[in-house]
Motif scaffolding. Structure first.
Motif, PDB file in Angstrom:
ATOM      1  N   THR A 375       0.821  -1.152  -0.009  1.00 52.93           N
ATOM      2  CA  THR A 375       0.046  -0.126   0.114  1.00 52.93           C
ATOM      3  C   THR A 375       0.816   1.110  -0.170  1.00 52.93           C
ATOM      4  N   PRO A 376       1.906   1.372   0.772  1.00 53.32           N
ATOM      5  CA  PRO A 376       2.584   2.626   0.780  1.00 53.32           C
ATOM      6  C   PRO A 376       3.320   3.150  -0.179  1.00 53.32           C
ATOM      7  N   PHE A 377       3.657   2.071  -1.117  1.00 51.82           N
ATOM      8  CA  PHE A 377       4.295   2.431  -2.435  1.00 51.82           C
ATOM      9  C   PHE A 377       3.495   2.830  -3.659  1.00 51.82           C
ATOM     10  N   ARG A 378       2.065   2.665  -3.498  1.00 54.54           N
ATOM     11  CA  ARG A 378       1.393   2.956  -4.710  1.00 54.54           C
ATOM     12  C   ARG A 378       1.277   4.460  -4.880  1.00 54.54           C
ATOM     13  N   GLU A 379       1.669   5.306  -3.838  1.00 57.02           N
ATOM     14  CA  GLU A 379       1.546   6.731  -4.059  1.00 57.02           C
ATOM     15  C   GLU A 379       2.816   7.094  -5.010  1.00 57.02           C
ATOM     16  N   ASP A 380       3.951   6.425  -5.330  1.00 59.45           N
ATOM     17  CA  ASP A 380       5.143   6.522  -5.877  1.00 59.45           C
ATOM     18  C   ASP A 380       5.118   5.802  -7.358  1.00 59.45           C
ATOM     19  N   PHE A 381       3.816   5.276  -7.515  1.00 57.17           N
ATOM     20  CA  PHE A 381       3.872   4.467  -8.590  1.00 57.17           C
ATOM     21  C   PHE A 381       4.139   5.147  -9.965  1.00 57.17           C
ATOM     22  N   ARG A 382       3.439   6.333 -10.277  1.00 55.27           N
ATOM     23  CA  ARG A 382       3.743   6.935 -11.627  1.00 55.27           C
ATOM     24  C   ARG A 382       5.319   7.418 -11.675  1.00 55.27           C
ATOM     25  N   GLU A 383       5.926   7.983 -10.618  1.00 60.85           N
ATOM     26  CA  GLU A 383       6.988   8.518 -10.475  1.00 60.85           C
ATOM     27  C   GLU A 383       8.102   7.512 -10.808  1.00 60.85           C
ATOM     28  N   SER A 384       8.008   6.215 -10.257  1.00 64.73           N
ATOM     29  CA  SER A 384       9.091   5.082 -10.549  1.00 64.73           C
ATOM     30  C   SER A 384       8.741   4.442 -11.834  1.00 64.73           C
ATOM     31  N   LEU A 385       7.377   4.491 -12.303  1.00 63.24           N
ATOM     32  CA  LEU A 385       7.349   4.133 -13.684  1.00 63.24           C
ATOM     33  C   LEU A 385       7.804   4.852 -14.598  1.00 63.24           C
ATOM     34  N   TYR A 386       7.951   6.138 -14.370  1.00 64.48           N
ATOM     35  CA  TYR A 386       8.669   7.252 -15.171  1.00 64.48           C
ATOM     36  C   TYR A 386      10.204   6.794 -15.179  1.00 64.48           C
ATOM     37  N   ARG A 387      10.467   6.565 -14.171  1.00 67.04           N
ATOM     38  CA  ARG A 387      12.280   6.282 -13.918  1.00 67.04           C
ATOM     39  C   ARG A 387      12.583   4.924 -14.802  1.00 67.04           C
ATOM     40  N   LEU A 388      11.575   3.917 -14.631  1.00 69.85           N
ATOM     41  CA  LEU A 388      11.828   2.668 -15.524  1.00 69.85           C
ATOM     42  C   LEU A 388      11.794   2.889 -16.779  1.00 69.85           C
ATOM     43  N   VAL A 389      10.736   3.340 -17.281  1.00 66.04           N
ATOM     44  CA  VAL A 389      10.539   3.749 -18.956  1.00 66.04           C
ATOM     45  C   VAL A 389      11.585   4.461 -19.253  1.00 66.04           C
ATOM     46  N   GLY A 390      11.763   5.758 -18.776  1.00 62.96           N
ATOM     47  CA  GLY A 390      12.906   6.562 -19.002  1.00 62.96           C
ATOM     48  C   GLY A 390      14.238   5.954 -19.166  1.00 62.96           C
ATOM     49  N   GLY A 391      14.617   5.225 -18.193  1.00 65.16           N
ATOM     50  CA  GLY A 391      15.934   4.591 -18.163  1.00 65.16           C
ATOM     51  C   GLY A 391      16.357   3.426 -19.369  1.00 65.16           C
ATOM     52  N   LEU A 392      15.082   2.609 -19.548  1.00 66.43           N
ATOM     53  CA  LEU A 392      15.103   1.646 -20.478  1.00 66.43           C
ATOM     54  C   LEU A 392      14.910   2.186 -21.924  1.00 66.43           C
ATOM     55  N   THR A 393      14.250   3.221 -22.122  1.00 72.57           N
ATOM     56  CA  THR A 393      14.109   3.854 -23.635  1.00 72.57           C
ATOM     57  C   THR A 393      15.323   4.517 -23.948  1.00 72.57           C
ATOM     58  N   ALA A 394      16.014   5.062 -22.813  1.00 72.85           N
ATOM     59  CA  ALA A 394      17.325   5.853 -23.125  1.00 72.85           C
ATOM     60  C   ALA A 394      18.347   4.663 -23.749  1.00 72.85           C
TER      61      ALA A 394
END
Length: 560
Positions: A375-394
């Motif tokens: 539950t406490p990590f769902r607030e960071d879901f979008r931020e962390s997904l951005y870091r993942l997608v950005g790191g991989l597409t780079a």
């Protein structure tokens, strides 16, 4: 932390804990005086053992002092369950000494003398006192006496070139001016908090002299390997880091590629959004299969289906994922626990991509991903997904994400997680009713820096997977899910005002004359004449309203 040519580097010791050295800024400073603190059960003792067994040698052994409640035989019984524990090192490279007798004298001086004696005898490279909180309470020393003891101990062990760790049961409510905290060079806080039904372990560097440590809290797990830390700072895309002109990759559906001017730009992120059963998994499977046919490795991260079910479903679409796995062209990661941390999940995904050299990644689905998180990590879901997608597409990895949306036929919802802005390409899938049958329809609604078709296309799911069909012609309001055929004006002709009035009546449904006037906005004489003509021609009929009389005007089924 890199040292400049004019500044000598401080040598460091590896922690032996996956992910911890990155959090520490590279390593543990050699000869430093450190605190491992937290409430009981947070993993302090396991962390101390992991560090000692990683670095101890016969020439520079580890000296582990235990106190009341933790005699060596009891401690070793549990610690030997971890992979880092090497029984051959005990008594040779790692020595355990019990300080209970010195502590029972209730004099800090007796404890200090015992530590000095054993240190002089063994000449250790690492010293651990577990638990230092128990030692500090011996004789209930005054604050000045305790600070003096800690300073003398730190100076003595530093003079013997020993890296020291004091393990203590302290909470984060401890006063910040605690004399032990002042003396320490480094301090690691460990916590284990319960959020609803999820247990969440976190580590924070409270202090680390000589190192540029990563700030904030980092989740960790205790497994058979010991502690594993998942640093919260993942790679973010650097400006201009993506190669230009990298070409296009196929979705595995030729007509869909044509709608996107030849396919997905390599290194882009794609969101496939649609209701349950619309074919999101089928499209992502074909996307992975198209890459494997070209020798491009891929990774599938499944949150909803077990890998066996996923592989069987793919076979039904004519895509043999099992052969791809056997040939080293595919990894399937199944992540479904309900207490995952975002950074732990991202670590597993990045690790799989890097080890396999993957060019394509599928996350199926974002809804399952979010539910799997504690539950406490769902607030960071979008931020962390951005870091993942950005790191991989780079790194030029093409990423396909699926998202389930509810089909309400009144609005165009892209994703319930509101992550559409993170992606370069958006493909929507929808249901609609045509001639009493349920049909599927797709469209490309977004492509950054690339032209694409604006058509709404029908498609089918069959033995060959997703097959795109024609544009449904002769209908309007397709995105509502209940399309209509447009009014066909008869050869005898209607005036533009009569057509507008008839269209309005058809869209709004039966209305009384007063509301019809407000809705249409035509002058009363013009609307009266137009309505009379539509009634005379049979395009509109008048019915009686319920209640207090009046008339309702409704369109007939006459189209020509």
């Amino acid at each position: 932390m890199a040292s400049s040519p004019n500044r000598p580097a401080i040598p460091g010791l590896p922690s032996g804990v996956v992910g911890l050295d990155a959090v520490l800024g590279g390593s543990l400073p050699e000869y430093s005086f450190n605190l491992l603190v937290g409430e009981p059960g947070t993993g302090k003792t396991t962390l101390a053992h992991q560090i000692v067994f990683t670095n101890a040698t016969q020439e520079r052994p580890g000296l582990y002092f235990t106190v009341l409640g933790e005699p060596p035989i009891k401690m070793l019984r549990y610690q030997q369950q971890f992979e880092f524990f090497d029984p051959s090192m005990v008594g040779r490279a790692v020595h355990f000494v019990n300080l209970t007798e010195a502590v029972l004298t209730r004099r800090l001086e007796s404890v200090f003398e015992a530590i000095v004696a054993e240190t002089e005898r063994l000449q250790p490279g690492l010293v651990v006192v577990d638990s230092f909180r128990t030692v500090a309470r011996a004789g209930q020393p005054a604050e000045g006496e305790l600070q003096d003891f800690a300073q003398r101990l730190a100076l003595f062990l530093a003079s013997r070139e020993a890296t020291t760790f004091l393990v203590g049961e302290y909470s984060e409510r401890e006063p910040p001016d605690n004399p032990i905290f002042t003396v320490a060079d480094g301090m690691l806080w460990l916590t284990n908090a319960l959020h609803r039904q999820s247990s969440v372990r976190k580590l924070r560097v409270g202090k680390m002299r000589g190192r540029a440590s990563l700030q904030g809290e980092h989740t960790f797990r205790i497994t058979h390997r010991g502690l594993e830390v998942f640093p919260r700072t993942a790679e973010a895309p650097a400006p201009g880091s993506r190669p230009a002109g990298a070409g296009r990759v196929s979705t595995g559906v030729s007509d869909l590629d044509a709608m996107m001017s030849g396919g997905i730009p390599r290194g882009d992120s794609v969101l496939v959004s649609g209701p349950s059963g619309s074919g999101k998994t089928a499209l992502s499977t074909q996307f992975i299969g198209a890459g494997a046919a070209l020798g491009e490795p891929g990774v599938i991260v499944a949150f909803e289906e077990h890998p066996d079910a996923y592989l069987d479903r793919a076979m039904g679409l004519g895509v043999n994922l099992r052969d791809m796995m056997a040939n080293g062209l595919l990894r399937v990661i199944y992540l479904r626990p309900l207490d995952l941390s975002v950074d732990e999940t991202l670590h597993e995904i990045k690790k799989a991509v890097q080890e396999s050299g993957a060019c394509r990644l599928v996350i199926d689905s974002l809804s399952g991903f979010e539910i799997a998180l504690a539950t406490p990590f769902r607030e960071d879901f979008r931020e962390s997904l951005y870091r993942l997608v950005g790191g991989l597409t780079a790194r030029n990895v093409t990423v396909m994400l699926t998202a389930e949306v509810g089909e309400n036929f009144t609005s165009l919802e892209i994703s319930p997680q509101v992550v559409s802005f993170l992606t370069d390409v958006i493909i929507i899938q929808r249901y609609l009713e045509l001639e009493g049958r349920l049909k599927r329809m797709l469209a490309v609604v977004k492509m950054r820096n690339s032209p694409h078709s604006k058509d709404l296309r029908l498609y089918e799911l069959g033995p060959r997977g997703l097959v795109v069909g024609p544009v449904p012609s002769g209908y309007r309001r397709l995105l509502t899910g209940v399309p209509e055929r447009p009014l066909v004006v008869p050869a005898t002709g209607l005036t533009p005002r009569e057509v507008a009035l008839l269209e309005a009546i058809r869209e709004t449904g039966p209305l009384p004359l007063t509301r019809l006037k407000r809705t249409i906005g035509l002058p009363a004489p013009v609307m009266t004449r137009s309505l009379e003509r539509l009634l005379w021609l049979g395009y509109v009929e008048k019915g009686k309203a319920k209640g207090k009389g009046g008339a309702l005007f409704r369109a007939t089924q006459l189209d020509s």
